[in-house]
Design an enzyme around this catalytic site. Structure first.
Site, PDB file in Angstrom:
ATOM      1  NE  ARG A   1      -3.011   0.189   3.132  1.00 47.00           N
ATOM      2  CZ  ARG A   1      -3.526   0.305   4.348  1.00 47.00           C
ATOM      3  NH1 ARG A   1      -3.813  -0.779   5.047  1.00 47.00           N
ATOM      4  NH2 ARG A   1      -3.720   1.502   4.871  1.00 47.00           N
TER       5      ARG A   1
ATOM      6  CG  LEU B   1      -3.584  -1.531  -5.498  1.00 51.15           C
ATOM      7  CD1 LEU B   1      -3.863  -2.962  -5.060  1.00 51.15           C
ATOM      8  CD2 LEU B   1      -2.969  -1.502  -6.888  1.00 51.15           C
TER       9      LEU B   1
ATOM     10  NE  ARG C   1     -15.884  -3.649  -3.354  1.00 50.89           N
ATOM     11  CZ  ARG C   1     -16.108  -4.698  -2.567  1.00 50.89           C
ATOM     12  NH1 ARG C   1     -17.045  -5.589  -2.883  1.00 50.89           N
ATOM     13  NH2 ARG C   1     -15.405  -4.880  -1.464  1.00 50.89           N
TER      14      ARG C   1
ATOM     15  CG  HIS D   1      -7.954 -12.645  13.160  1.00 46.13           C
ATOM     16  ND1 HIS D   1      -7.009 -12.341  12.214  1.00 46.13           N
ATOM     17  CD2 HIS D   1      -8.410 -11.453  13.638  1.00 46.13           C
ATOM     18  CE1 HIS D   1      -6.881 -11.023  12.108  1.00 46.13           C
ATOM     19  NE2 HIS D   1      -7.722 -10.466  12.954  1.00 46.13           N
TER      20      HIS D   1
ATOM     21  CG  ASN E   1     -12.707 -16.092  14.729  1.00 44.99           C
ATOM     22  OD1 ASN E   1     -12.035 -15.142  14.365  1.00 44.99           O
ATOM     23  ND2 ASN E   1     -13.235 -16.165  15.950  1.00 44.99           N
ATOM     24  CE1 TYR E   2     -11.775 -16.912   9.072  1.00 46.78           C
ATOM     25  CE2 TYR E   2      -9.375 -16.856   9.134  1.00 46.78           C
ATOM     26  CZ  TYR E   2     -10.580 -16.225   8.893  1.00 46.78           C
ATOM     27  OH  TYR E   2     -10.610 -14.914   8.478  1.00 46.78           O
TER      28      TYR E   2
ATOM     29  CG  ASP F   1      -3.495 -17.361  10.074  1.00 45.10           C
ATOM     30  OD1 ASP F   1      -4.641 -17.348   9.608  1.00 45.10           O
ATOM     31  OD2 ASP F   1      -3.096 -16.527  10.917  1.00 45.10           O
TER      32      ASP F   1
END
Length: 385
Positions: free
Chosen positions: A37, A65, A95, A130, A133-134, A159
Site C-alpha cells: 500500500r 490501488l 471492484r 482470524h 475462528n476458522y 493460517d
C-alpha cells in the site's frame, strides 16, 4: 537454482497466510514482486524489516490501488506474470478491476491464487475472522488442549497449515496443469477447507470408533500417558511419544520403572496410575539430565524447547535448520531438494523500497515510472538499510 526458478509472481500484500505463501514461493526460487500500500511508505513506527521474516526474499513496490494509473500499471505487470496471490475479502479485487476474469483477459496463462478464511462462498464468506475462528468450526480447536477447555494451537493449523501451504500447493498444481492445457486458472484456498483436509486422519479414526470427541481422551491429544508432556525437576518439560510396545518398553526400562508394578500399557483403567508414576519419575531429574539418558534411545523422546532454545539444539544445528539473513537468525526454507536448492533471496525490504527499480526491472519504461511517481500512483521509500 530453486525448483520454481523462472516463475514470476505478483503478491498483493496482506497479512498472515498470504505473505507466508509468497515467502514459500520465493524461497523455492520464484521471482516474487510484493505490491504494498502506498500510504504505508515511510510511515512512522514502521517495524525493522529485517525481522519481518515472512516478507523476506522479495522487493516491495508501493502502489495506490485506488488510483487508475496504478491499476493500469499493475495490469501491465500481470501481463508478464505467471501467478497472482491475493488475500482480500470476496469481491474486493473485482471492484478494483483485478478479478479473475479481468486478469484472464490480460493473461490467459495466469494462475490466480486467492486466500480467504471462510471461503468465497457460504454464509460466513463476508464476515471478518482470524485463525482461531476458522479452526473453531472445523473441530480442530475443540480437539486441542486439556479436558477443561480448548487451547489455541498458535496459528499454525489455520493460517499457515490450512491456509498458506494449501495455497502454495494449489499454485504448484495449477502450474503443472498449465503445462498440459496452456491455460491458467483460479486457486481458491480457504483456511476452513485446508483445516478440514488436515483433519482427515482424525475423522477416519473417529469413523472407526477409535477417536472419542472429547479432549484429552485419545492417543494423540494427551489422553494416554505414553503420549504427552511431563515436567522435570527444573520446571521444564519433555515430550514422550512411546505408542508402540517396543518403544514403551524402552521408556520404562530407562526410567527404571518395574513393568510388573505398572498397569498394562493399553489398560485405560490404569492410565491415571501410569501417568502419576511417569510424572513422578520425570520430576526426579532435570530436563537436560533426562536428555542425557533418553536421547540415544528409541523411547520416542525429545526435550520441549523454547523458541530461543530451538535453533541451538544439536539436531537443528546439524541440519542447518536456521540461517542468518542481514544479521537476523530465522528458519531456513523447507522442504529440501537433491538438486534444486531452495534459498532465501534476501531480507524483507522497507515498504516501497524498490518501487522505481522493480517497476523498471519488470518492463515499465523510465518515463512511465516517473509519471506514476509524479502522480502519486506509485511511491518510492526514502528509507534504506
Amino acid at each position: 537454482m530453486g525448483p520454481l526458478q523462472g516463475i514470476k509472481v505478483i503478491e498483493i500484500a496482506g497479512i498472515g497466510p498470504g505473505p507466508f505463501c509468497a515467502m514459500m514461493l520465493s524461497d523455492m526460487g520464484a521471482q516474487v514482486l510484493r505490491i504494498d500500500r502506498a500510504d504505508l511508505v515511510d510511515a512512522p513506527g514502521e517495524r525493522d524489516p529485517r525481522f519481518e521474516f515472512t516478507h523476506r526474499g522479495r522487493p516491495s513496490v508501493a502502489l495506490d490501488l485506488k488510483n487508475a494509473n496504478a491499476i493500469a500499471a499493475l495490469k501491465r505487470l500481470l501481463a508478464d506474470a505467471d501467478v497472482l496471490v491475493e488475500g482480500f475479502r470476496p469481491g474486493v479485487m473485482e471492484r478494483l478491476g483485478l478479478g479473475p476474469d479481468d486478469c484472464a483477459a490480460i493473461n490467459p496463462r495466469l494462475v490466480y491464487g486467492r486466500m480467504t478464511g471462510w471461503g468465497r462462498e457460504g454464509v460466513l464468506a463476508q464476515r471478518a475472522g482470524h485463525d482461531i475462528n476458522y479452526i473453531a468450526i472445523t473441530g480442530a480447536l475443540h480437539a486441542t488442549g486439556p479436558a477443561e477447555e480448548p487451547v489455541p494451537p498458535l496459528n499454525l493449523p489455520g493460517d499457515f497449515g490450512g491456509g498458506a501451504m494449501y495455497l502454495a500447493y494449489g499454485i504448484a498444481c495449477a502450474l503443472v496443469e498449465r503445462e498440459r492445457s496452456g491455460r491458467g486458472q483460479v486457486v481458491d484456498a480457504a483456511i476452513v477447507d485446508g483445516v478440514h483436509s488436515l483433519m482427515t486422519f482424525i475423522h477416519a479414526a473417529h469413523a472407526r470408533g477409535e477417536w472419542v470427541d472429547r479432549r484429552a481422551s485419545n492417543v494423540l491429544d494427551g489422553g494416554r500417558p505414553r503420549y504427552g508432556c511431563f515436567e522435570t525437576a527444573d520446571g521444564k518439560h519433555v515430550a514422550i511419544g512411546a505408542i508402540e510396545p517396543r518403544f514403551y518398553a524402552q521408556l520404562i526400562e530407562v526410567l527404571r520403572l518395574p513393568a510388573s508394578e505398572l498397569p498394562a500399557q493399553h489398560d485405560a483403567q490404569g492410565w491415571a496410575l501410569l501417568r502419576g508414576r511417569l510424572a513422578a519419575a520425570f520430576r526426579t531429574r532435570t530436563r537436560d539430565a533426562r536428555c542425557a539418558l533418553l536421547q540415544d534411545t528409541d523411547a520416542c523422546f525429545a526435550p520441549v524447547l523454547g523458541i530461543e532454545e530451538a535453533p541451538d539444539h544439536p539436531h537443528n544445528r546439524s541440519r542447518g535448520a536456521f540461517v542468518e539473513v542481514a544479521g537476523a537468525r530465522q528458519p531456513a526454507p523447507a522442504p529440501r531438494f537433491s538438486r534444486s536448492h531452495a534459498k532465501i533471496a534476501g531480507a524483507a525490504p522497507h515498504v516501497g523500497q524498490h518501487t522505481r527499480q522493480a517497476l523498471a526491472a519488470w518492463g515499465l519504461e523510465e518515463t512511465e515510472v516517473d509519471a506514476l511517481l509524479a502522480s502519486g500512483a506509485a511511491v518510492q521509500s526514502v528509507r534504506t538499510r
